[in-house]
Structures are given as structure tokens and as C-alpha cells.
Design an enzyme around this catalytic site. Structure first.
Site, PDB file in Angstrom:
ATOM      1  N   GLY A   6     -10.607   7.433   6.665  1.00  0.00           N
ATOM      2  CA  GLY A   6      -9.640   8.032   7.572  1.00  0.00           C
ATOM      3  C   GLY A   6      -9.170   6.965   8.538  1.00  0.00           C
ATOM      4  O   GLY A   6      -9.954   6.115   8.987  1.00  0.00           O
TER       5      GLY A   6
ATOM      6  N   GLY B 290       3.753  -9.319   6.336  1.00  0.00           N
ATOM      7  CA  GLY B 290       3.250  -9.327   7.702  1.00  0.00           C
ATOM      8  C   GLY B 290       3.563  -8.070   8.461  1.00  0.00           C
ATOM      9  O   GLY B 290       3.397  -6.955   7.968  1.00  0.00           O
TER      10      GLY B 290
ATOM     11  N   GLY C 129      -8.184   6.724  11.723  1.00  0.00           N
ATOM     12  CA  GLY C 129      -8.813   6.570  13.029  1.00  0.00           C
ATOM     13  C   GLY C 129     -10.221   6.034  12.922  1.00  0.00           C
ATOM     14  O   GLY C 129     -10.663   5.206  13.743  1.00  0.00           O
TER      15      GLY C 129
ATOM     16  N   ASP D 181      -4.964  -0.318   9.133  1.00  0.00           N
ATOM     17  CA  ASP D 181      -5.844   0.141  10.212  1.00  0.00           C
ATOM     18  C   ASP D 181      -6.455  -1.048  10.947  1.00  0.00           C
ATOM     19  O   ASP D 181      -6.578  -1.042  12.172  1.00  0.00           O
ATOM     20  CB  ASP D 181      -6.950   1.029   9.635  1.00  0.00           C
ATOM     21  CG  ASP D 181      -6.392   2.147   8.771  1.00  0.00           C
ATOM     22  OD1 ASP D 181      -5.318   2.669   9.108  1.00  0.00           O
ATOM     23  OD2 ASP D 181      -7.022   2.486   7.754  1.00  0.00           O
TER      24      ASP D 181
ATOM     25  N   GLU E 105       6.729   4.526   5.301  1.00  0.00           N
ATOM     26  CA  GLU E 105       6.764   5.582   6.319  1.00  0.00           C
ATOM     27  C   GLU E 105       7.948   5.404   7.256  1.00  0.00           C
ATOM     28  O   GLU E 105       8.598   6.377   7.650  1.00  0.00           O
ATOM     29  CB  GLU E 105       5.462   5.576   7.103  1.00  0.00           C
ATOM     30  CG  GLU E 105       4.260   6.010   6.274  1.00  0.00           C
ATOM     31  CD  GLU E 105       2.928   5.565   6.837  1.00  0.00           C
ATOM     32  OE1 GLU E 105       1.891   6.007   6.313  1.00  0.00           O
ATOM     33  OE2 GLU E 105       2.917   4.751   7.796  1.00  0.00           O
TER      34      GLU E 105
END
Length: 311
Positions: free
Chosen positions: A37, A225, A39, A251, A187
Site C-alpha cells: 500500500g 525521472g 502510504g 512511493d 494518472e
């Protein structure tokens, strides 16, 4: 101290194979089982590099128990929100050329009471932290405005919020005015509803998100990048890396950026260094100081506006 919330955590199993062929038997060269996940990955990366991080997670069922044990093994401080549904399991297959095939479960729905408990746990632990990171997909049935609601509730506390999510939850969060959003190329293209082929188009799209409410946009571009657009300027940075697995690289990028202050080209360089290090590691392993090669990062003094990033 950093506080992360992952509304849809997972237990991730990464399998390395010589070559993936549909319908054939495969022998695993290596297997990695890790807490997953977005986070959670951010928290893991921060802790590996000597920072304090606390992860708020909804965790139910035996899979939830396993998730907590795994996180404890990584020395991440955990705030567990008890829920009825089990934590999802995800499977990733990685080939030697870093081709990644993923099978992600949707996750268990959260009831209205469970969602309120999750939000309440974040608010209970947010006072005095440097950043709150709201990251990852939302479980089935959770309103798209979940992260936006969190941003509004945190506003009186004054803690900056970084959001890394996708789908309809991303534009909803942007409208709520977070300090930072971190989309990847796909996204970002989805939220502005057009293809992004050059750095100019990426920067323009990031500017559009800022006009909608986000104070800063950190866009990860894979092998090209990352780009940072905020009120002080626009920067592009990249680094050389021998790719092994791209899982969790974004992340690590976000964690490095926040650990370095969360603003400006020096933070961007740190984020890119952490992200490049993550790409060179197996599964969703987060890099430690021994993995990060800051000298490999180039922050371009001038953005190459017409550079193609869709290849």
C-alpha cells in the site's frame, strides 16, 4: 514525525521468474512477502532512512494480523483500525528485464463507521507531525471524496497533506487544496483527460492541477525521472538506475522528497535518488542510505520542454 494513512493496505507477494508465459508452469527464482500500500511504503522508506513514521491502517482478519506483524518487523509504528473485512493480497510477477505483471485484489469494503474510525485515527495522531501522507487506492464503496474529506478535517490543525492516489479520488483531493499531489504520468494524463507526450505537456497539466487547488505537483515519469511544479518554479530531475523492479518506486520518490523538506529542487533531487534506488531492488523493497546514489541525479538547469516522455 511523518504520519501516513493507507485506506486499502495489502500483503504483497512478489515472485521473480525467468520469463512469464501464459498457461505454463513457472519456477520461482525468488519470493518476497512485504507489507503493501502506498502510504505503508512511504512509511517504510522513511523509517529505513532514519526518520520517524507512523502508519494508520485499517486491518481485519488473519491477513490484517500478518500485515501488522510485517510492519512491526520493519520497525514502523502502527495505528491499527479494526475493521471487519480482511486485508487484501496482491501478487506481482517480475521478469529479469524488470517487466512487472500485477494481480491486485480490490480490497474489502469499509462501512461508514469504519471510515469514520479511520479518519478519526488520523486526526488523533496528526498534531505536531511534519506531513500527513494520504496514499493509495480506495476500497470498494468508499466515496471518492474520502481523501478530500481528510484534507478538510486537517485544515484547522495546519499540517500539510500530500496525496498520492488515482481515479476519481485524485481530482476530488486536488479540489480540497492539498499541499502536494504526486501523480504518475498515467494518472496525470487521466485527470486532465488528454495524452501527455512531452515535458511541456506534463508541466502544463501540473499547472492545471495547481489551478484546481493543489499547491504543488510532483509528477513521477518512470525512467524519465520526475517533474516538480510549485509556486516557486518548475524543475526536472532524473537518475541512472539498473532496473530490477519498479514496484514502490513512486512511493520511495515521495518519501525522499518529503524527507528532504518537501520543497524545491534539492528535495526533488533527493526524491529521484530514492526512487532510482528503489527500482534497483527486488519486490517492493524500500531503499536505505546504503542504496541511495545522490551523485547519479541530474537536476536540469533548464527544462527540455519538447523532450518526449511517452517512449
Amino acid at each position: 514525525m511523518f504520519l501516513t494513512v493507507t485506506a486499502n493496505p495489502s500483503v504483497d507477494r512478489t515472485v521473480e521468474v525467468a520469463r512469464l508465459t501464459r498457461g505454463e508452469l513457472h519456477r520461482a527464482a525468488a519470493v518476497h512477502v512485504q507489507p503493501g500500500g502506498k502510504g505503508i511504503n512511504v512509511a517504510r522508506a522513511l523509517v529505513r532512512n532514519g526518520h520517524q513514521a507512523r502508519a494508520v491502517v485499517p486491518a481485519g482478519g488473519p491477513e490484517g494480523d500478518q500485515l501488522i506483524r510485517l510492519l512491526t518487523g520493519y520497525r514502523v509504528e502502527v495505528v491499527r483500525v479494526e475493521v471487519a473485512g480482511p486485508v487484501r493480497s496482491n501478487i506481482t510477477v517480475v521478469e529479469p528485464d524488470a517487466t512487472v505483471t500485477k494481480i491486485n485484489e480490490a480490497g474489502a469494503p469499509l462501512s461508514a463507521a469504519e471510515r469514520e474510525s479511520l479518519l478519526g485515527a488520523v486526526l488523533d495522531h496528526a498534531s505536531g507531525v511534519g506531513w500527513v501522507v494520504a496514499a493509495g487506492s480506495l476500497p470498494p464503496g468508499v466515496p471518492d471524496e474520502f481523501y478530500a474529506d481528510l484534507i478538510h478535517r486537517l485544515a484547522p490543525i495546519g499540517v500539510p497533506v500530500a496525496v498520492d492516489t488515482s481515479g476519481a479520488a485524485l481530482p476530488a483531493a486536488v479540489k480540497a487544496g492539498p499541499a502536494l499531489v504526486k501523480p504518475n504520468l498515467e494518472e496525470l494524463a487521466e485527470v486532465v483527460d488528454r495524452p501527455l507526450r512531452t515535458l511541456r505537456e506534463v508541466v502544463d497539466a501540473a499547472g492545471e492541477l495547481r489551478s484546481r487547488g493543489a499547491a504543488a505537483v510532483l509528477a513521477s515519469l518512470g525512467g524519465h525521472g520526475a517533474v516538480l511544479v510549485d509556486g516557486d518554479g518548475t524543475w526536472h530531475a532524473e537518475a541512472r538506475a539498473q532496473a530490477r523492479s519498479s514496484v514502490g518506486a513512486g512511493d520511495a520518490l515521495l518519501a525522499g522528497f518529503l524527507a528532504a523538506g518537501g520543497r524545491g529542487p534539492s528535495a526533488l533531487a533527493a526524491g529521484v535518488a530514492w526512487g532510482a534506488a528503489a527500482v534497483s531492488l527486488p519486490g517492493s523493497t524500500m531503499p536505505g542510505p546504503e542504496d541511495v546514489r545522490a551523485h547519479r541525479v541530474v537536476v536540469h538547469p533548464d527544462v527540455e520542454w519538447e523532450r518526449r516522455i511517452d517512449t
